[in-house]
Motif scaffolding. Structure first.
Motif, short mmCIF file in Angstrom:
data_model
loop_
_atom_site.label_atom_id
_atom_site.label_comp_id
_atom_site.label_asym_id
_atom_site.label_seq_id
_atom_site.Cartn_x
_atom_site.Cartn_y
_atom_site.Cartn_z
N ARG A 15 -22.04 0.68 7.84
CA ARG A 15 -21.57 -0.63 7.42
C ARG A 15 -20.22 -0.48 6.71
O ARG A 15 -20.14 0.11 5.63
N HIS A 16 -19.19 -0.98 7.37
CA HIS A 16 -17.82 -0.89 6.82
C HIS A 16 -17.61 -2.08 5.87
O HIS A 16 -16.87 -3.02 6.15
N ASP A 17 -18.29 -2.03 4.73
CA ASP A 17 -18.31 -3.16 3.81
C ASP A 17 -17.63 -2.87 2.48
O ASP A 17 -17.95 -3.49 1.47
N HIS A 18 -16.71 -1.89 2.44
CA HIS A 18 -16.00 -1.64 1.19
C HIS A 18 -14.96 -2.74 0.95
O HIS A 18 -14.56 -3.45 1.88
N PRO A 19 -14.49 -2.89 -0.29
CA PRO A 19 -13.50 -3.94 -0.58
C PRO A 19 -12.22 -3.73 0.25
O PRO A 19 -11.90 -2.61 0.65
N PRO A 20 -11.50 -4.80 0.50
CA PRO A 20 -10.26 -4.65 1.28
C PRO A 20 -9.23 -3.81 0.53
O PRO A 20 -9.24 -3.72 -0.70
N VAL A 21 -8.36 -3.20 1.29
CA VAL A 21 -7.32 -2.35 0.71
C VAL A 21 -6.35 -3.22 -0.09
O VAL A 21 -5.88 -4.26 0.40
N ARG A 22 -6.06 -2.81 -1.29
CA ARG A 22 -5.16 -3.57 -2.16
C ARG A 22 -3.98 -2.70 -2.57
O ARG A 22 -4.04 -1.47 -2.46
N ASN A 23 -2.95 -3.35 -3.06
CA ASN A 23 -1.76 -2.66 -3.54
C ASN A 23 -1.76 -2.68 -5.06
O ASN A 23 -1.54 -3.74 -5.67
N PRO A 24 -2.00 -1.55 -5.72
CA PRO A 24 -2.04 -1.55 -7.19
C PRO A 24 -0.70 -1.94 -7.82
O PRO A 24 -0.68 -2.50 -8.91
N LEU A 25 0.40 -1.61 -7.16
CA LEU A 25 1.70 -1.94 -7.72
C LEU A 25 1.90 -3.45 -7.82
O LEU A 25 2.41 -3.96 -8.82
N THR A 26 1.49 -4.16 -6.76
CA THR A 26 1.63 -5.62 -6.79
C THR A 26 0.76 -6.24 -7.89
O THR A 26 1.22 -7.12 -8.64
N LYS A 27 -0.48 -5.77 -8.01
CA LYS A 27 -1.36 -6.29 -9.05
C LYS A 27 -0.82 -5.96 -10.44
O LYS A 27 -0.84 -6.80 -11.35
N HIS A 28 -0.31 -4.76 -10.60
CA HIS A 28 0.25 -4.36 -11.90
C HIS A 28 1.47 -5.19 -12.26
O HIS A 28 1.68 -5.55 -13.43
N GLN A 29 2.29 -5.49 -11.28
CA GLN A 29 3.49 -6.29 -11.54
C GLN A 29 3.14 -7.75 -11.85
O GLN A 29 3.79 -8.39 -12.68
N GLN A 30 2.12 -8.27 -11.18
CA GLN A 30 1.73 -9.65 -11.44
C GLN A 30 1.10 -9.83 -12.81
O GLN A 30 1.23 -10.90 -13.43
N GLU A 31 0.41 -8.83 -13.31
CA GLU A 31 -0.25 -8.93 -14.60
C GLU A 31 0.68 -8.62 -15.77
O GLU A 31 0.24 -8.69 -16.93
N ALA A 32 1.93 -8.26 -15.52
CA ALA A 32 2.86 -7.91 -16.60
C ALA A 32 3.31 -9.17 -17.34
O ALA A 32 3.53 -10.23 -16.73
#
Length: 228
Positions: A15-32
């Motif tokens: 079952r290929h049910d892991h979370p979708p691939v995300r970009n940590p840099l984008t998330k880190h930049q948005q939370e700044a």
């Protein structure tokens, strides 16, 4: 249904049910926050060649202007007085203020860089774990395919063996039938030899050979002739 799933292999059950691939840099930049973004831009500007060149140019102009004004005030009294004569105390004060405020801002940016690196390392670890799990499934599936191929080869060999035995039996039957036909022809020629030999010219080579063998066989059965 269960047998079909077992034959399909481990990949179909995965079952290929892991979370979708995300970009940590984008998330880190948005939370700044706003202050963190200002700190990043200031640190990027301070640690660049344009800042070094501009600051060096300003320092040279500052020192040259004050030296020139100090020399002019000595040669021409009443000339514009230097605002920061040697040893440039005001310049040292300005540079001290710059260092006092730039240092903490650069440290804030470095802390954010460390946090970003930590997020990247965590993301790489999660990807490595997922890749290892999927590679294990692929290797198990390849082993399952090898087993299926071996089973298929064994079944083909089991199906081909009776066919080869059946073909061998047919060939033996054909040889026996041919021998039976030859024996009947030989007996027929032997019977004709007792009643009178046919014309050799009208016989085929095989019949001539059979007649010769039949004559020799008759002579052997008759035994040696008595001498006159």
């Amino acid at each position: 249904m269960i047998q079909t799933q077992q034959q399909s292999g481990p990949v179909s059950r995965y079952r290929h049910d892991h979370p979708p691939v995300r970009n940590p840099l984008t998330k880190h930049q948005q939370e700044a926050s706003t202050g963190q973004r200002i700190a990043d831009r200031l640190a990027a500007g301070v640690g660049s060649w344009p800042f070094i060149l501009v600051q060096s140019s300003l320092l040279v102009i500052w020192i040259a202007a004050n030296v020139y004004l100090a020399w002019k005030i000595k040669t021409q009294p009443g000339f514009l007085q230097s605002w920061d004569p040697y040893p440039f105390i005001l310049l040292n004060l300005v540079l001290s203020f710059q260092a006092a405020y730039t240092g903490p801002v650069v440290l804030m940016s470095q802390n954010r860089a460390s946090e970003r690196d930590r997020l990247m390392a965590q993301h790489d670890y999660e990807i490595n774990c997922t890749s290892e799990r999927e590679l294990r499934v692929v290797m198990d599936h390849l082993a399952h395919q090898d087993q299926l191929l071996l089973d298929a080869v064994q079944r083909l060999e089991a199906l081909l063996t009776p066919l080869s035995e059946q073909a061998t039996g047919k060939r033996i039957d054909e040889v026996v039938k041919r021998l039976d036909v030859n024996d009947r022809q030989l007996l027929a020629l032997m019977g004709s030899a007792r009643g009178g030999r046919p014309e050799i010219a009208t016989c085929s080579p095989d019949e001539v050979q059979l007649l010769t063998c039949a004559g020799q066989f008759e002579e052997a059965l008759a035994g040696p002739r008595p001498s006159a």
